[in-house]
Design an enzyme around this catalytic site. Structure first.
Site, PDB file in Angstrom:
ATOM      1  N   CYS A  67       0.758   1.270  12.779  1.00 14.04           N
ATOM      2  CA  CYS A  67       1.794   1.102  11.763  1.00 14.04           C
ATOM      3  C   CYS A  67       2.026   2.450  11.085  1.00 14.04           C
ATOM      4  CB  CYS A  67       1.408   0.038  10.741  1.00 14.04           C
ATOM      5  SG  CYS A  67      -0.006   0.446   9.697  1.00 14.04           S
TER       6      CYS A  67
ATOM      7  N   HIS B 134       0.834  -1.202   0.000  1.00 13.75           N
ATOM      8  CA  HIS B 134       0.000   0.000   0.000  1.00 13.75           C
ATOM      9  C   HIS B 134       0.865   1.246   0.000  1.00 13.75           C
ATOM     10  CE1 HIS B 134       0.535  -1.358   4.217  1.00 13.75           C
ATOM     11  NE2 HIS B 134       0.738  -0.070   4.472  1.00 13.75           N
TER      12      HIS B 134
END
Length: 629
Positions: A179, A67
């Site tokens: 994250c 991503h």
């Protein structure tokens, strides 16, 4: 919005062929490009590889979720593919990846798609769901499986929310997951921890720090009552709230792949006790906290972020005066020499951020991220409009509650406007209304009050200032880092900006006395203290000279009726004498180490010594000898 609103059939390949990680990424980028979401797929691909450099997005169990958040992404989207033979994707468990989801997120966008992606991440933790996708015979079947699972996942999330609201006990474990991009791994780790805890019959609450903001935030009550804390994060999270608790800190991938081991370790009492080095220890209280506590929490969030600018900038300014030559040009004192000018400019620059930072983070505490920009602007307008510190305080609270009001108002807009709210509607209307409010409502009266206070302080005679020093010094020892202490300290730092440097001197000396008084007492009245308490003598000397009042907290907590009156008296005497001796201080921190920038340093040291001795003598009189063991 559903997952299949982001994932189109044109961007799905259930029979992909890829023999390497690079081939897999290239094919996924091509699939994403077919949606028309990318202005420049090569730039987007660079973002994908940049994310891989942080840590592999091959999370294991045959799944990879590459991503990127990039300026070249026009609209959020998903691409998916299945490589039935698997690809060596350098996954965390070393096994080939078969199921791939690629995520594209614009740099500036709303939060709804992030919630959708979070749900997808949680769904992928279900092995049956994952196997069904890998074995799908067509794109249409692939999409249908996702739709059906999403419906059941939403029902599961609703049941979880209901269960948490009705839960009245204490959680055995609390956790935080985060994250760097806050898109996938954050929520996968949370799901893994929750599912494994359920299997092990362990109660757990997991806070997620994702791109859409903090969700399921932990309260102070939940933290204080839990057995241990798990922090699975690849970015900084607020850790000061966990001081004194057993804390396990691991990377977010371990939260996904080693959830069972982490829970077992948390319950085994093997986790190290977390020690915070943050002297401004903020406590996030539960939703039932009182109005006063809520206001204090928001205020301290602003103050804690402001203090590094105040302390760093203040000390640099003080050093500028120390290294300058007054005789060159008295009117330009502080900037006459090249070194002094450099230090003064750096300090002034840091100080210039003080009020916007204060206001911005108060607003953010109230209204989360949308409040930050509006609060910054309010603080800057307070600085330029003459209302100063008080105006920035008012601006911070006004900005926070303004954004809450706008959020409720914009809830009536159609869903099509959802993505425009955080990037256009909130900042535009928030900043516009904030500017009007500052210019016409807040700045005029607050500036008048601020000027009045400054004039009163400047006109105070000797006896009045001695009384003020007495009160401020005593306040610094009253709760040693609590609201009363912080109120006095904030007043002192704010006074620096108004040129009342004697107030800061009295405040700092009041905060230095308690640890010093206790250190002296453990040295000269040993029979009043245990062997363990006597062993802290050197530590308390260091903390006292460093202006760390909190060094006295363990003593005050164990015997407040005797420790606090003695320390308050000693600090009050020191504050009064500092004023009486005409001591001034332009640095808001540093203790004895900034003695070179204190006017009348000998008088200041005498005042500090007398205050510490008074505190020591009172401790010797108030505390009774303890039985020897």
């Amino acid at each position: 919005m559903k997952i299949t609103d982001l994932l189109k059939c044109v961007s799905v390949d259930v029979n992909a062929a890829a023999k390497s990680k690079d081939e897999a990424i290239n094919h996924l980028v091509d699939l994403m490009d077919k949606q028309g979401n990318l202005k420049d797929k090569e730039v987007y691909k660079q973002g994908i590889y940049a994310r891989e450099e942080l840590s592999t997005t091959g999370i294991g169990e045959g799944i990879a979720i590459p991503h990127a958040q990039s300026e070249t992404v026009v609209a959020p989207g998903l691409a998916a593919m299945v490589v039935k033979d698997g690809v060596d994707y350098q996954s965390l468990d070393g096994n080939p990846a078969q199921l791939f989801f690629m995520i594209a997120v614009p740099k500036s966008s709303g939060n709804e798609h992030l919630q959708i992606l979070a749900m997808l991440s949680q769904m992928l933790m279900d092995n049956d769901f994952k196997e069904a996708l890998v074995n799908a015979k067509s794109k249409e079947t692939f999409m249908r499986i996702i739709d059906e699972k999403e419906a059941s996942q939403k029902e599961k999330e609703t049941q979880k929310e209901v269960a948490q609201k009705s839960f009245s006990g204490s959680y055995q474990i609390v956790a935080v997951t985060a994250c760097p991009t806050g898109i996938a791994h954050t929520y996968m780790a949370a799901e893994a921890l929750e599912e494994k805890a359920k299997e092990m019959n362990v109660t757990i609450k997991v806070e997620t720090n994702g791109s859409g903001g903090t969700k399921n935030a932990l309260t102070a009550k939940e933290i204080s009552e839990c057995q241990a804390v798990i922090v699975a994060a690849d970015k900084n999270v607020e850790m000061a709230r966990f001081a004194g608790k057993p804390v396990i800190q691991v990377k977010v991938a371990d939260g996904i792949n080693k959830a069972t081991d982490l829970i077992k370790q948390a319950l085994s009492d093997d986790a190290p006790i977390y020690q915070s080095d943050n002297t401004v220890n903020l406590k996030i209280e539960d939703s039932n906290e009182g109005v006063g506590r809520t206001i204090y929490k928001h205020l301290m969030n602003g103050v804690s972020h402001m203090l590094p600018f105040v302390i760093g900038g203040g000390i640099l300014i003080a050093l500028a005066f120390l290294f300058d030559d007054y005789t060159i040009d008295p009117k330009n004192f502080g900037s006459n020499t090249e070194l002094a000018a450099f230090l003064k400019n750096a300090g002034d620059t840091a100080f210039g951020f003080m009020l916007p930072i204060l206001s911005g983070f108060i607003a953010m505490s109230i209204a989360d991220r949308p409040g930050l920009a509006v609060g910054f602007v309010g603080g800057a307008l307070a600085s330029g409009g003459g209302s100063g510190f008080l105006g920035a305080l008012a601006a911070g609270f006004a900005a926070g509650y303004l954004l809450i009001g706008l959020r409720k108002l914009f809830d009536y807009l159609p869903d099509a406007f959802e993505g425009l709210k955080p990037v256009l509607l909130y900042p535009f209307f928030g900043i516009l209304i904030m500017a009007l409010g500052m210019v016409f409502i807040i700045n005029p009266p607050v500036a008048a009050v601020n000027n009045g206070i400054t004039n009163i302080l400047n006109s105070m005679g000797g006896s009045s200032k001695v009384l003020l020093g007495l009160v401020l010094g005593g306040m610094m020892a009253a709760d040693m880092g609590g609201p009363i202490n912080k109120a006095a300290y904030v007043f002192g730092t704010a006074s620096i900006t108004s040129g009342n440097y004697d107030i800061m001197a009295a405040v700092m000396i009041g905060g230095m006395v308690p640890p010093l008084a206790i250190a002296l007492a453990t040295l000269f009245f040993k029979n009043r203290f245990t062997k363990k308490e006597q062993s802290t003598t050197v530590t308390n000397f260091i903390m006292g000279f460093s202006f760390i009042t909190e060094g006295a907290i363990p003593f005050a907590a164990s015997d407040p009726l005797h420790i606090l009156p003695a320390c308050i008296a000693g600090s009050a005497v020191a504050g009064a004498l500092s004023m009486a001796f005409g001591c001034t201080l332009m640095a808001p921190h540093g203790g004895i180490f900034v003695i070179g920038v204190i006017s009348n340093p000998l008088g200041y040291f005498i005042a500090l010594s007398i205050g510490a001795i008074v505190g020591m003598i009172l401790l010797g009189l108030l505390k009774k000898p303890i039985a020897s063991k």
